[in-house]
Write an enzyme that holds these catalytic residues in place. Structure first.
Site, PDB file in Angstrom:
ATOM      1  N   LYS A  74       0.693  -1.198   0.048  1.00  8.18           N
ATOM      2  CA  LYS A  74       0.144   0.055  -0.080  1.00  8.18           C
ATOM      3  C   LYS A  74       0.966   1.182   0.068  1.00  8.18           C
ATOM      4  O   LYS A  74       1.768   1.419   0.791  1.00  8.18           O
ATOM      5  CB  LYS A  74      -1.122  -0.011   1.329  1.00  8.18           C
ATOM      6  CG  LYS A  74      -1.947   1.256   1.267  1.00  8.18           C
ATOM      7  CD  LYS A  74      -2.860   1.261   2.463  1.00  8.18           C
ATOM      8  CE  LYS A  74      -2.232   1.895   3.472  1.00  8.18           C
ATOM      9  NZ  LYS A  74      -2.677   3.160   3.852  1.00  8.18           N
ATOM     10  N   ASP A 117      -3.527   4.348  -1.911  1.00  5.93           N
ATOM     11  CA  ASP A 117      -4.442   4.916  -1.003  1.00  5.93           C
ATOM     12  C   ASP A 117      -4.631   6.204  -0.871  1.00  5.93           C
ATOM     13  O   ASP A 117      -3.969   7.109  -0.092  1.00  5.93           O
ATOM     14  CB  ASP A 117      -4.207   4.337   0.612  1.00  5.93           C
ATOM     15  CG  ASP A 117      -5.231   4.691   1.539  1.00  5.93           C
ATOM     16  OD1 ASP A 117      -6.403   4.768   1.106  1.00  5.93           O
ATOM     17  OD2 ASP A 117      -4.956   4.644   2.716  1.00  5.93           O
TER      18      ASP A 117
HETATM   19  O1  C5P Z   1       0.584   0.685  11.041  1.00  2.89           O
HETATM   20  P1  C5P Z   1      -0.767   0.285  10.754  1.00  2.89           P
HETATM   21  O2  C5P Z   1      -0.887  -1.250  10.652  1.00  2.89           O
HETATM   22  O3  C5P Z   1      -1.771   0.907  11.820  1.00  2.89           O
HETATM   23  O4  C5P Z   1      -1.198   0.923   9.459  1.00  2.89           O
HETATM   24  C1  C5P Z   1      -2.558   0.892   9.003  1.00  2.89           C
HETATM   25  C2  C5P Z   1      -2.345   1.532   7.414  1.00  2.89           C
HETATM   26  O5  C5P Z   1      -3.609   1.689   7.145  1.00  2.89           O
HETATM   27  C3  C5P Z   1      -1.767   2.975   7.370  1.00  2.89           C
HETATM   28  O6  C5P Z   1      -1.261   3.118   6.146  1.00  2.89           O
HETATM   29  C4  C5P Z   1      -3.174   3.961   7.730  1.00  2.89           C
HETATM   30  O7  C5P Z   1      -2.832   5.071   6.805  1.00  2.89           O
HETATM   31  C5  C5P Z   1      -4.084   2.802   7.030  1.00  2.89           C
HETATM   32  N1  C5P Z   1      -5.688   3.344   7.293  1.00  2.89           N
HETATM   33  C6  C5P Z   1      -5.875   3.045   8.731  1.00  2.89           C
HETATM   34  N2  C5P Z   1      -7.337   3.373   8.877  1.00  2.89           N
HETATM   35  C7  C5P Z   1      -8.011   3.625   7.997  1.00  2.89           C
HETATM   36  C8  C5P Z   1      -7.673   3.851   6.653  1.00  2.89           C
HETATM   37  C9  C5P Z   1      -6.272   3.386   6.500  1.00  2.89           C
HETATM   38  O8  C5P Z   1      -5.075   2.963   9.508  1.00  2.89           O
HETATM   39  N3  C5P Z   1      -9.467   3.824   8.209  1.00  2.89           N
END
Ligand code: C5P
Length: 242
Positions: free
Chosen positions: A35, A62
């Site tokens: 991503k 994203d």
């Molecule tokens: O580090 P972590 O596992 O929390 O990362 C989650 C990823 O998903 C990050 O790139 C964050 O921007 C993305 N994301 C999120 N929640 C959302 C949408 C996207 O954590 N609702």
């Protein structure tokens, strides 16, 4: 290749291309996707999508597009042309914007390739009920608003939605089998939630109906990222294909 890894997208949340490409190089043999979010995209530009896609990797961009339909059409077209496999838009942009994103994604896809899936962000998981009311004038409970927006996304022909693992349960029931459910907020059992509020294990997310899991810190910050991803993939595989 590690069975289960194909359903995981590792978030390359880095400020520069070198560490992102380095991590991708190490994890790619397991068969996961990657991503690219606003941080890396803003730092390095859309060339990073191409660099990853040209290696045969699936790139989930994203970019959370939200603008007038004409602008979103152009942005989706450009991301598709760079080789994006999946892109995000904000559902509150409305039906015309959603249609423009789908059309742009198709228009930009090089011949012989399939257009990127267009998935909708319903309500940012960082928003509380009070913030949703202040920022968007939505007085409804955020969970109810997620459902309302996900049903709209399906009506408008989007390929799926991004949601919290806990929301996948209801959404899978309401949306049927064809909408993709993409869930961030994945944490190995017993680990720190960081700034994520509603977390679940990879196995739970899959059992609740998630098609694709987005995992960032649990892999990126692991002492052994390859082993961390392999363990998550095993959990996904055990939880079973839908
Ligand atoms: O580090 P972590 O596992 O929390 O990362 C989650 C990823 O998903 C990050 O790139 C964050 O921007 C993305 N994301 C999120 N929640 C959302 C949408 C996207 O954590 N609702």
């Amino acid at each position: 290749m590690k069975p289960g890894a194909e359903r995981i997208f590792v978030a390359l949340d880095f400020p520069a291309r070198e560490p992102a490409l380095d991590l991708a190089r190490r994890l790619a043999p397991l068969g996961c996707g990657f991503k690219v979010g606003l941080e890396l995209l803003s730092a390095e530009g859309p060339g990073i999508i191409e660099e990853l896609a040209d290696q045969g990797l699936r790139v989930f961009v994203d970019a959370k597009l939200h603008d007038i339909p004409n602008t979103v059409h152009g942005a989706a077209r450009a991301l598709a042309a760079r080789g994006a496999w999946m892109i995000t838009i904000h559902v509150p942009g409305g039906p015309e914007m959603a249609a423009a994103a789908l059309a742009g994604a198709r228009a930009g896809t090089p011949p012989g390739r399939e257009p990127p899936r267009v998935v909708g962000v319903t309500v940012l998981t960082s928003l509380s009920a009070a913030q949703l009311a202040q920022g968007a004038g939505v007085e409804r409970d955020p969970a109810a608003e997620v459902v309302r927006r996900a049903l709209a996304a399906r009506r408008w022909g989007l390929d799926g939605v991004v949601c919290a693992p806990q929301e996948a349960r209801d959404l899978r029931r309401l949306l049927g089998p064809d909408m993709l459910l993409v869930t961030p907020g994945i944490r190995p059992a017993g680990s720190a939630p960081d700034d994520q509020r509603r977390v679940a294990t990879a196995g739970e997310a899959v059992c609740w109906g998630a098609d694709y899991l987005v995992v960032g810190r649990p892999v990126r910050e692991a002492a052994h990222p390859v082993a961390a991803l392999a363990a998550l993939a095993e959990e996904v595989e055990r939880a079973g294909a839908r």
